[in-house]
Design an enzyme around this catalytic site. Structure first.
Site, PDB file in Angstrom:
ATOM      1  N   GLY A  16       3.951  -0.899  -2.935  1.00  0.00           N
ATOM      2  CA  GLY A  16       4.102  -0.782  -4.304  1.00  0.00           C
ATOM      3  C   GLY A  16       5.607   0.215  -4.557  1.00  0.00           C
ATOM      4  N   GLY A  43       5.976   1.118  -8.032  1.00  0.00           N
ATOM      5  CA  GLY A  43       6.118   1.035  -9.332  1.00  0.00           C
ATOM      6  C   GLY A  43       5.980   2.454  -9.765  1.00  0.00           C
ATOM      7  N   LYS A  93     -11.454   0.075 -20.037  1.00  0.00           N
ATOM      8  CA  LYS A  93     -10.360  -1.016 -18.931  1.00  0.00           C
ATOM      9  C   LYS A  93     -10.154  -1.853 -20.102  1.00  0.00           C
ATOM     10  CE  LYS A  93      -7.726  -0.143 -16.318  1.00  0.00           C
ATOM     11  NZ  LYS A  93      -6.997   1.378 -15.127  1.00  0.00           N
TER      12      LYS A  93
HETATM   13  P1  NAD Z   1       3.629  -1.118 -11.819  1.00  0.00           P
HETATM   14  O1  NAD Z   1       3.399  -1.745 -12.569  1.00  0.00           O
HETATM   15  O2  NAD Z   1       4.479   0.088 -12.550  1.00  0.00           O
HETATM   16  O3  NAD Z   1       4.373  -1.285 -10.183  1.00  0.00           O
HETATM   17  C1  NAD Z   1       2.802  -2.126  -9.278  1.00  0.00           C
HETATM   18  C2  NAD Z   1       4.132  -2.248  -7.522  1.00  0.00           C
HETATM   19  O4  NAD Z   1       3.596  -3.186  -7.122  1.00  0.00           O
HETATM   20  C3  NAD Z   1       5.097  -3.091  -8.530  1.00  0.00           C
HETATM   21  O5  NAD Z   1       6.436  -2.518  -7.657  1.00  0.00           O
HETATM   22  C4  NAD Z   1       5.109  -4.301  -7.585  1.00  0.00           C
HETATM   23  O6  NAD Z   1       6.668  -5.240  -7.442  1.00  0.00           O
HETATM   24  C5  NAD Z   1       3.616  -4.189  -7.010  1.00  0.00           C
HETATM   25  N1  NAD Z   1       2.862  -5.512  -6.195  1.00  0.00           N
HETATM   26  C6  NAD Z   1       2.493  -5.687  -7.200  1.00  0.00           C
HETATM   27  N2  NAD Z   1       1.823  -6.913  -6.310  1.00  0.00           N
HETATM   28  C7  NAD Z   1       2.323  -6.608  -4.827  1.00  0.00           C
HETATM   29  C8  NAD Z   1       2.216  -7.296  -3.609  1.00  0.00           C
HETATM   30  N3  NAD Z   1       1.283  -8.416  -3.462  1.00  0.00           N
HETATM   31  N4  NAD Z   1       2.776  -6.609  -2.435  1.00  0.00           N
HETATM   32  C9  NAD Z   1       3.256  -5.721  -2.399  1.00  0.00           C
HETATM   33  N5  NAD Z   1       3.849  -5.253  -4.003  1.00  0.00           N
HETATM   34  C10 NAD Z   1       3.399  -5.246  -5.091  1.00  0.00           C
HETATM   35  O7  NAD Z   1       2.071   0.056 -11.637  1.00  0.00           O
HETATM   36  P2  NAD Z   1       1.562   0.867 -11.487  1.00  0.00           P
HETATM   37  O8  NAD Z   1       1.363   1.569 -12.805  1.00  0.00           O
HETATM   38  O9  NAD Z   1       2.735   1.832 -10.533  1.00  0.00           O
HETATM   39  O10 NAD Z   1      -0.230   1.210 -10.691  1.00  0.00           O
HETATM   40  C11 NAD Z   1      -0.259   0.896  -9.754  1.00  0.00           C
HETATM   41  C12 NAD Z   1      -1.197   0.634  -8.835  1.00  0.00           C
HETATM   42  O11 NAD Z   1      -1.936   1.949  -9.650  1.00  0.00           O
HETATM   43  C13 NAD Z   1      -2.093  -0.108  -9.830  1.00  0.00           C
HETATM   44  O12 NAD Z   1      -3.332  -0.299  -9.016  1.00  0.00           O
HETATM   45  C14 NAD Z   1      -2.626   0.070 -11.126  1.00  0.00           C
HETATM   46  O13 NAD Z   1      -3.794   0.814 -11.943  1.00  0.00           O
HETATM   47  C15 NAD Z   1      -2.434   1.813 -10.787  1.00  0.00           C
HETATM   48  N6  NAD Z   1      -3.080   2.800 -10.938  1.00  0.00           N
HETATM   49  C16 NAD Z   1      -2.061   3.396 -12.297  1.00  0.00           C
HETATM   50  C17 NAD Z   1      -1.782   4.563 -12.971  1.00  0.00           C
HETATM   51  C18 NAD Z   1      -0.876   4.804 -13.648  1.00  0.00           C
HETATM   52  O14 NAD Z   1      -0.447   5.870 -14.262  1.00  0.00           O
HETATM   53  N7  NAD Z   1       0.262   4.052 -13.714  1.00  0.00           N
HETATM   54  C19 NAD Z   1      -3.051   5.253 -12.785  1.00  0.00           C
HETATM   55  C20 NAD Z   1      -4.012   5.344 -11.501  1.00  0.00           C
HETATM   56  C21 NAD Z   1      -4.107   3.942 -11.126  1.00  0.00           C
END
Ligand code: NAD
Length: 429
Positions: A220, A222, A108
């Site tokens: 979330g 995202g 990571k």
């Molecule tokens: P992203 O940046 O696209 O979205 C993150 C979302 O979380 C946003 O909507 C943001 O507003 C919201 N957020 C942040 N802090 C917050 C809070 N305190 N309360 C409420 N909402 C909050 O990220 P993502 O890619 O969707 O990843 C989300 C999670 O999934 C992370 O833990 C990441 O490590 C994990 N993850 C992502 C992937 C991937 O392929 N994108 C793969 C495995 C794990």
């Protein structure tokens, strides 16, 4: 972003590991090896900012374990990034690739920065600077980065370009999550969110629950949340609220509609960081609640898909008695203390490193396609993804039933056993 300063993701990852190491009766050498990243790199990235001043950003890469194959894991851009978060995430990546049974290890990376306040050019310089500092220690046969929170396909492409410039050749397998047409795989954008729902579908089947009769609440909005909501809605489930971060107020809000949110309408008022425009949401008839309200909704399913440390010893008690399943889209959303409560209450937990493994599985497919220089249709990618996720889910669920243990423990037992065995077979321990 408001974060609990007393929370340490790495301590949590080690606590989870120690518990399973005891269950498996692992020898001391293996424990010592797997409790910490094998290698880690810390460096400064000097960037000339748009205003002419030079700013030094802190960058990291942790390579937790590569006994089963090259390291694999994303790079986060986050103002509150810490080396301990990166360490924890690298360890969780090792378990994730192992439980998914793909021939990769865990790594990571991260940079302490806030892309909300950086121009595209400044972000490009950070990406290129990150690669310059680590170019000798990563690569398609060593450690393969990918996007994570606040990094995208564009960031990956800048990193790839810098890596290829340094090494003087084409290495499309150096990094995944690239844009489609530039070595990216179709289906990668959907992969993590869809993967969460493939495992949720299997859990609902196992519990004899019809998805059409369920409701869910999501933290979330995202990448992961977006596609999880899409597929869950297509299965007939109803999402009644989503919670996300508000950039202006520096806090989060929950947006609720009892008859179900409209994904496309909400996406049309969402910025590229997954933040919803609260004024426009109000105009669309959404009730605006505090950020934490997503957890106390009277729903059947909770999907944390934001950040770590969200279901804690305190917040777990707010979870409605109606909740039957927690499908962890985010990494590390539940603390070990909260886990105990969920276990006692018989809530079915689909653990993070199983539920959100879709992203890394598809990244692996991307590498395979890059190596062949032949790219599959989206349907083929998603079909293969579903098969891999379903078989990983079944292995975990079968073991949990056979040994009468918590699903998270079963997933850990499978993953840690595979990694420990690989270390042993290589003669490391
Ligand atoms: P992203 O940046 O696209 O979205 C993150 C979302 O979380 C946003 O909507 C943001 O507003 C919201 N957020 C942040 N802090 C917050 C809070 N305190 N309360 C409420 N909402 C909050 O990220 P993502 O890619 O969707 O990843 C989300 C999670 O999934 C992370 O833990 C990441 O490590 C994990 N993850 C992502 C992937 C991937 O392929 N994108 C793969 C495995 C794990």
């Amino acid at each position: 972003m408001a974060q609990d300063k007393s929370f340490n993701a790495f301590e949590m990852a080690q606590t989870q590991f120690d518990k399973v190491a005891d269950m498996l009766n692992l020898d001391q050498g293996t424990r010592d090896l797997l409790r910490n990243p094998f290698r880690e790199y810390h460096f400064g990235i000097p960037v000339r900012m748009d205003d002419g001043a030079v700013k030094i950003f802190r960058g990291f890469r942790c390579q937790h374990n590569d006994a089963r194959g090259p390291g694999k894991g994303g790079i986060r851009f986050h103002p509150q990034e810490t080396i301990d978060t990166v360490r924890a995430l690298s360890m969780w990546m090792t378990w994730k690739t192992a439980v998914a049974d793909i021939p990769l290890g865990g790594g990571k990376g991260g940079v302490i920065c806030d892309p909300h306040h950086l121009s595209a050019l400044e972000q490009e310089k950070i990406c290129r600077g990150w690669v310059r500092q680590i170019a000798k220690n990563v690569g398609p046969l060593a450690d393969i980065p990918a996007p994570d929170v606040m990094t995208s396909g564009q960031h990956m492409l800048w990193m790839l370009d810098e890596f290829e410039t340094i090494h003087g050749n084409k290495y499309p397998g150096f990094i995944t999550g690239k844009p489609v047409g530039m070595g990216g795989s179709l289906g990668r954008t959907e992969a993590t969110g869809y993967g969460v729902i493939y495992t949720l579908r299997e859990a609902l089947k196992e519990l004899g629950i019809n998805p059409k009769e369920t409701t869910a609440s999501v933290q979330g909005f995202g990448n992961v949340a977006h596609y999880a909501i899409k597929l869950y809605s297509e299965m007939g489930g109803k999402i009644i609220c989503v919670s996300c971060w508000d950039q202006d107020d520096q806090k989060s809000y929950t947006y609720k509609k009892n008859d179900g949110i409209d994904l496309d309408a909400l996406l049309s008022i969402t910025d590229r960081f997954g933040g919803i425009d609260k004024n426009k949401a109000r105009e669309l008839g959404y009730e605006q609640l505090p950020g934490e309200a997503w957890i106390e909704q009277d729903v059947d399913i909770l999907i944390p898909a934001a950040l770590e440390n969200q279901i804690t010893a305190e917040s777990v008690n707010k979870i409605s008695k109606r909740v039957k399943i927690v499908a962890e889209g985010a990494n590390g959303p539940t603390t070990p203390e909260a886990d105990k409560v969920l276990k006692e209450r018989n809530v079915f937990v689909i653990p993070d490193f199983l539920a959100n493994a879709g992203g890394v599985i598809c990244s692996y497919f991307e590498q395979v396609q890059c190596n062949m220089n032949y790219f599959w249709e989206k349907e083929e990618v998603l079909e293969k993804l579903d098969a891999k996720m379903t078989s990983a889910y079944k292995a975990v669920s079968d073991l949990a039933k056979k040994k009468n243990i918590f699903t998270r423990d079963a997933a850990y037992v499978i993953a840690i056993n595979r990694v420990a065995q690989a270390c042993k077979d290589r003669g490391w321990v």
